[in-house]
Design a protein around this motif. Structure first.
Motif, PDB file in Angstrom:
ATOM      1  N   GLU B   5       8.507 -10.009   8.628  1.00 38.55           N
ATOM      2  CA  GLU B   5       7.531  -8.666   7.956  1.00 38.55           C
ATOM      3  C   GLU B   5       8.439  -8.352   6.633  1.00 38.55           C
ATOM      4  O   GLU B   5       7.982  -7.795   5.704  1.00 38.55           O
ATOM      5  CB  GLU B   5       7.959  -7.699   8.960  1.00 38.55           C
ATOM      6  N   ARG B   8       7.442 -10.171   3.837  1.00 42.04           N
ATOM      7  CA  ARG B   8       5.909 -10.018   3.564  1.00 42.04           C
ATOM      8  C   ARG B   8       5.767  -8.701   2.590  1.00 42.04           C
ATOM      9  O   ARG B   8       4.970  -8.557   1.705  1.00 42.04           O
ATOM     10  CB  ARG B   8       4.902  -9.864   4.687  1.00 42.04           C
ATOM     11  N   GLU B   9       6.524  -7.359   3.064  1.00 41.11           N
ATOM     12  CA  GLU B   9       6.547  -6.437   2.125  1.00 41.11           C
ATOM     13  C   GLU B   9       7.088  -6.748   0.732  1.00 41.11           C
ATOM     14  O   GLU B   9       6.699  -6.407  -0.315  1.00 41.11           O
ATOM     15  CB  GLU B   9       7.193  -5.380   2.599  1.00 41.11           C
ATOM     16  N   SER B  12       4.290  -8.327  -1.242  1.00 42.05           N
ATOM     17  CA  SER B  12       3.772  -7.076  -1.789  1.00 42.05           C
ATOM     18  C   SER B  12       4.088  -6.620  -3.297  1.00 42.05           C
ATOM     19  O   SER B  12       3.380  -6.730  -4.210  1.00 42.05           O
ATOM     20  CB  SER B  12       3.469  -6.250  -0.644  1.00 42.05           C
ATOM     21  N   ARG B  13       5.282  -6.413  -2.994  1.00 40.31           N
ATOM     22  CA  ARG B  13       6.012  -5.874  -4.101  1.00 40.31           C
ATOM     23  C   ARG B  13       5.983  -6.853  -5.299  1.00 40.31           C
ATOM     24  O   ARG B  13       6.044  -6.660  -6.550  1.00 40.31           O
ATOM     25  CB  ARG B  13       7.550  -5.253  -3.804  1.00 40.31           C
ATOM     26  N   LEU B  15       3.850  -9.057  -6.137  1.00 34.13           N
ATOM     27  CA  LEU B  15       2.835  -9.382  -6.943  1.00 34.13           C
ATOM     28  C   LEU B  15       2.405  -7.973  -7.539  1.00 34.13           C
ATOM     29  O   LEU B  15       1.624  -8.106  -8.524  1.00 34.13           O
ATOM     30  CB  LEU B  15       1.560  -9.368  -5.536  1.00 34.13           C
ATOM     31  N   ASP B  16       2.917  -6.890  -7.304  1.00 33.68           N
ATOM     32  CA  ASP B  16       2.851  -5.807  -8.135  1.00 33.68           C
ATOM     33  C   ASP B  16       3.746  -5.560  -9.216  1.00 33.68           C
ATOM     34  O   ASP B  16       3.887  -4.543  -9.839  1.00 33.68           O
ATOM     35  CB  ASP B  16       3.055  -4.544  -6.934  1.00 33.68           C
ATOM     36  N   ASP B  18       6.738  -5.043  -9.081  1.00 30.34           N
ATOM     37  CA  ASP B  18       7.731  -3.748  -8.630  1.00 30.34           C
ATOM     38  C   ASP B  18       8.927  -4.117  -9.533  1.00 30.34           C
ATOM     39  O   ASP B  18       9.842  -4.932  -9.402  1.00 30.34           O
ATOM     40  CB  ASP B  18       7.995  -3.622  -7.350  1.00 30.34           C
ATOM     41  N   THR B  19       9.131  -3.132 -10.610  1.00 31.74           N
ATOM     42  CA  THR B  19      10.591  -3.113 -11.067  1.00 31.74           C
ATOM     43  C   THR B  19      11.918  -2.765 -10.462  1.00 31.74           C
ATOM     44  O   THR B  19      12.734  -3.044 -10.772  1.00 31.74           O
ATOM     45  CB  THR B  19      10.336  -1.988 -12.235  1.00 31.74           C
ATOM     46  N   ALA B  20      11.624  -2.476  -9.131  1.00 26.59           N
ATOM     47  CA  ALA B  20      12.627  -2.212  -8.412  1.00 26.59           C
ATOM     48  C   ALA B  20      13.363  -3.390  -7.586  1.00 26.59           C
ATOM     49  O   ALA B  20      14.355  -3.433  -7.131  1.00 26.59           O
ATOM     50  CB  ALA B  20      12.588  -1.000  -7.378  1.00 26.59           C
ATOM     51  N   VAL B  42       0.664 -15.916   3.363  1.00 22.47           N
ATOM     52  CA  VAL B  42       0.452 -14.549   3.196  1.00 22.47           C
ATOM     53  C   VAL B  42       0.428 -14.159   1.453  1.00 22.47           C
ATOM     54  O   VAL B  42      -0.262 -13.386   0.974  1.00 22.47           O
ATOM     55  CB  VAL B  42       1.527 -13.600   3.806  1.00 22.47           C
ATOM     56  N   PHE B  46      -2.609 -12.566  -0.253  1.00 20.27           N
ATOM     57  CA  PHE B  46      -2.388 -11.232  -1.034  1.00 20.27           C
ATOM     58  C   PHE B  46      -2.810 -11.374  -2.484  1.00 20.27           C
ATOM     59  O   PHE B  46      -3.514 -10.425  -2.949  1.00 20.27           O
ATOM     60  CB  PHE B  46      -1.093 -10.547  -0.969  1.00 20.27           C
ATOM     61  N   SER B  50      -6.103  -9.566  -4.522  1.00 18.01           N
ATOM     62  CA  SER B  50      -5.927  -8.711  -5.828  1.00 18.01           C
ATOM     63  C   SER B  50      -6.899  -9.393  -6.701  1.00 18.01           C
ATOM     64  O   SER B  50      -7.675  -8.762  -7.320  1.00 18.01           O
ATOM     65  CB  SER B  50      -4.577  -9.364  -6.325  1.00 18.01           C
TER      66      SER B  50
END
Lengths: 203, 268
Positions: B5, B8-9, B12-13, B15-16, B18-20, B42, B46, B50
Motif C-alpha cells: 500500500e 501504491r500511494e 499516485s504521487r 504520477l502527479d 509530487d515535488t515532495a 497498479v 493509474f 489519468s
C-alpha cells in the motif's frame, strides 16, 4: 500564459479594460468547461456553470489580490458553482457523463485519435467510457479533487489552496479516489482485457 | 493492510509529479516496480486512468465566450449610464425619517452605498443606538445629524463596521407617512440612474441554502434592482434573503460590509 502576463491582464481588467477579461476567458475556458463537464455530466449544464463561473469571477475581480494564482482562484469559483448546482439538483451518485446535444441524444465526447490502430482506438474508447462512468459513481468531493488534478493539472499545493486543505490531505484523497475508481472499473467489467488484468493483478 | 500500500500511494504521487517526493523515494519505488508485478500493474492502471480522465478535453462552444463577454459589456454599459445622483434635502429627510421610524431605507442608484456608509460612519448615529432598539442594533440619529451625514459624500465606505440596522417596529401609520416621502423620492429619482441588476446583486450575494428560521420581521435592507426590490435581513451577523425565483431562504456568503462596498461600487 506566464503568471506575470496573467497578473498584467488582471490589473487591466481591474482598471476598467473590459475586453482584457476576454483574454482570460480564452485562456481558461477549455479547462473551466471541462471541469464543469466532468462535474455535472451534461454539456448544457457545463456551459451554464462555466458562464456563471466566469461572470462571478468578473464581478469579484476587484477583490482578487494576486496572492494566489488566478487559475487557482478561478477553479475555486468553478468548483463551488458546480457543487452548489449539484447539491441543488440533488444528484449525488449517478451522473451520466455522456454529453447531450440539444435533442437530449447522447453524444460521444472523444476526439478521434487517428494515430492508432482501430483496436487500440476501441480499447481507448472503452476505457474512457468506463472511466467516465466511474467518475460519475464517485462522491462529488472525490470526483472534484481527482478532476482538479487530472484536468486542471493543479499541483497538490494549488489544489490545497483551492479547497482549503493541507497538501498531505490532498495526496491521500487523490490516492483514495484512484483506488475507488479502479474498484469500480473492476466491477464494471466493461473494460478492455489488458486494463482489466492490470487492475486485478494490482488488487 | 496490503504491505505494498505504501508503494501504491507513492505511485499516485509519482504520477502527479509530487515535488515532495525525494530522489531516494523515487529510486526505491522504481526499483520495487521492476520486481513487483502487482505494483507495476497498479502503476499502469493509474496512468491509464489519468489518460482516460484528462485525455480528450472537449472544446467549449464558441458562444460561451461570446455570452460571457456580451453579458459583461452590457453590465458595463448599464453602469456607465448611471448619471451622477445627488441626494437632495428632501430625499435626505425622507431617508432619515425612514430610519427614525424604523422602516428599512429603500436604497437605489449611485449613492446608495455612500449613504449607507455614511450612516455607519456617523458615530452619533451609532451612539443613539441604545435608545430605541436592541443593544446590538443602531438606531437613527436626530434628523439634523442624518441630513448632515447624507449630504456629505462618504469618504470611506469601508467604515461600515457597525451595525446600524433598525429592528423594525414600525407602526402602519409611520410606514404610511414615510411612503409619501418615498413617493416623492421616487419621482425625484425617476429620471436618474437605473437600479443595479438583480442578477448581479444575487451573484454577488453568493447565497447558499440555509436551515435557519427567521422570525417574521421586516427587512433590514431593501435594495432596488431592475427586477424589483430585494429584502435582506440581518440576523446573527449574517445576511439572509429570499431567492426571488424559488422563494427559498438563502444565507448570503458575504457580510454587511461587503454589501455596502458592492453598492458603493455600483455607482462608479
Amino acid at each position: 500564459m506566464t503568471r506575470e502576463e496573467e497578473q498584467a491582464i488582471v490589473r487591466r481588467v481591474q482598471d476598467g479594460d473590459v475586453n482584457a477579461f476576454g483574454d482570460l476567458v480564452a485562456a481558461y475556458e477549455k479547462n473551466v468547461y471541462n471541469l464543469a463537464l466532468r462535474m455535472t455530466g451534461s454539456a448544457q449544464d457545463a456551459e451554464d456553470m462555466a458562464q456563471e463561473a466566469f461572470l462571478k469571477a468578473y464581478s469579484s475581480l476587484a477583490g482578487f489580490r494576486g496572492e494566489s494564482k488566478f487559475s487557482v482562484w478561478l477553479y475555486r469559483i468553478v468548483s463551488n458553482v458546480c457543487l452548489d448546482f449539484l447539491r441543488k439538483k440533488g444528484k449525488r451518485q449517478t451522473v451520466s457523463l455522456s454529453a447531450e446535444d440539444d435533442d437530449g441524444e447522447d453524444v460521444v465526447l472523444d476526439v478521434p485519435d487517428t494515430a492508432q490502430s482501430p483496436e487500440a482506438l476501441l480499447e481507448k474508447k472503452l476505457t474512457r467510457d468506463a472511466v467516465r462512468r466511474g467518475l460519475a459513481s464517485l462522491p462529488e468531493d472525490a470526483r472534484q479533487i481527482l478532476l482538479l488534478r487530472e484536468i486542471q493539472g493543479l499541483s497538490y499545493e494549488e489544489i490545497g489552496e483551492t479547497l482549503g486543505l493541507e497538501a498531505g490531505t490532498v495526496k491521500s484523497r487523490i490516492f483514495r479516489a484512484r483506488k475507488k475508481l479502479c474498484a469500480f472499473l473492476l466491477d464494471d467489467g466493461n473494460i478492455p482485457d489488458s486494463f482489466s488484468s492490470s487492475l486485478s493483478r494490482g488488487g | 493492510m496490503n504491505p505494498h500500500e505504501h508503494y501504491r500511494e507513492l505511485i499516485s504521487r509519482l504520477l502527479d509529479e509530487d515535488t515532495a517526493l525525494t530522489g531516494e523515494e523515487q529510486a526505491a519505488l522504481r526499483a520495487h516496480l521492476a520486481e513487483c508485478a502487482e505494483c507495476a500493474a497498479v502503476y499502469e492502471a493509474f496512468a491509464a486512468l489519468s489518460d482516460a480522465i484528462g485525455g480528450d478535453l472537449a472544446e467549449p462552444p464558441a458562444r460561451l465566450r461570446e455570452n460571457v463577454m456580451g453579458e459583461i459589456r452590457r453590465e458595463e454599459i448599464r453602469r456607465k449610464n448611471r448619471r451622477s445622483f445627488r441626494w437632495t434635502g428632501l430625499v435626505a429627510v425622507a431617508a432619515a425619517l425612514a430610519l427614525l421610524i424604523g422602516v428599512a431605507p429603500r436604497l437605489r442608484g449611485r449613492n446608495a452605498g455612500a449613504q449607507l456608509a455614511s450612516y455607519a460612519a456617523d458615530s452619533t448615529f451609532a451612539k443613539e443606538a441604545a435608545d430605541s432598539a436592541p443593544a446590538e442594533k443602531a438606531a437613527a440619529p436626530s434628523s439634523a445629524e442624518s441630513v448632515k451625514a447624507l449630504e456629505a459624500p462618504a469618504a470611506d465606505a469601508g467604515a461600515a463596521g457597525e451595525s446600524f440596522v433598525v429592528e423594525n417596529s414600525a407602526a402602519a401609520v409611520a410606514a404610511e407617512s414615510s411612503s409619501d416621502y418615498a413617493m416623492a423620492v421616487d419621482a425625484e429619482e425617476s429620471d436618474e440612474a437605473p437600479a443595479p441588476s438583480m442578477a448581479a446583486l444575487l451573484a454577488f450575494l453568493d447565497g447558499r441554502d440555509c436551515a435557519v428560521q427567521l422570525e417574521a420581521e421586516a427587512p433590514d435592507y431593501m435594495i432596488e434592482t431592475d427586477e424589483g426590490a430585494l429584502a435582506l435581513t440581518l440576523a446573527g451577523g449574517k445576511l439572509y434573503y429570499a431567492d426571488p425565483s424559488s422563494g427559498a431562504l438563502r444565507e448570503a456568503g458575504v457580510g454587511e460590509a461587503e454589501l455596502l462596498r458592492f453598492l458603493q461600487n455600483q455607482g462608479e
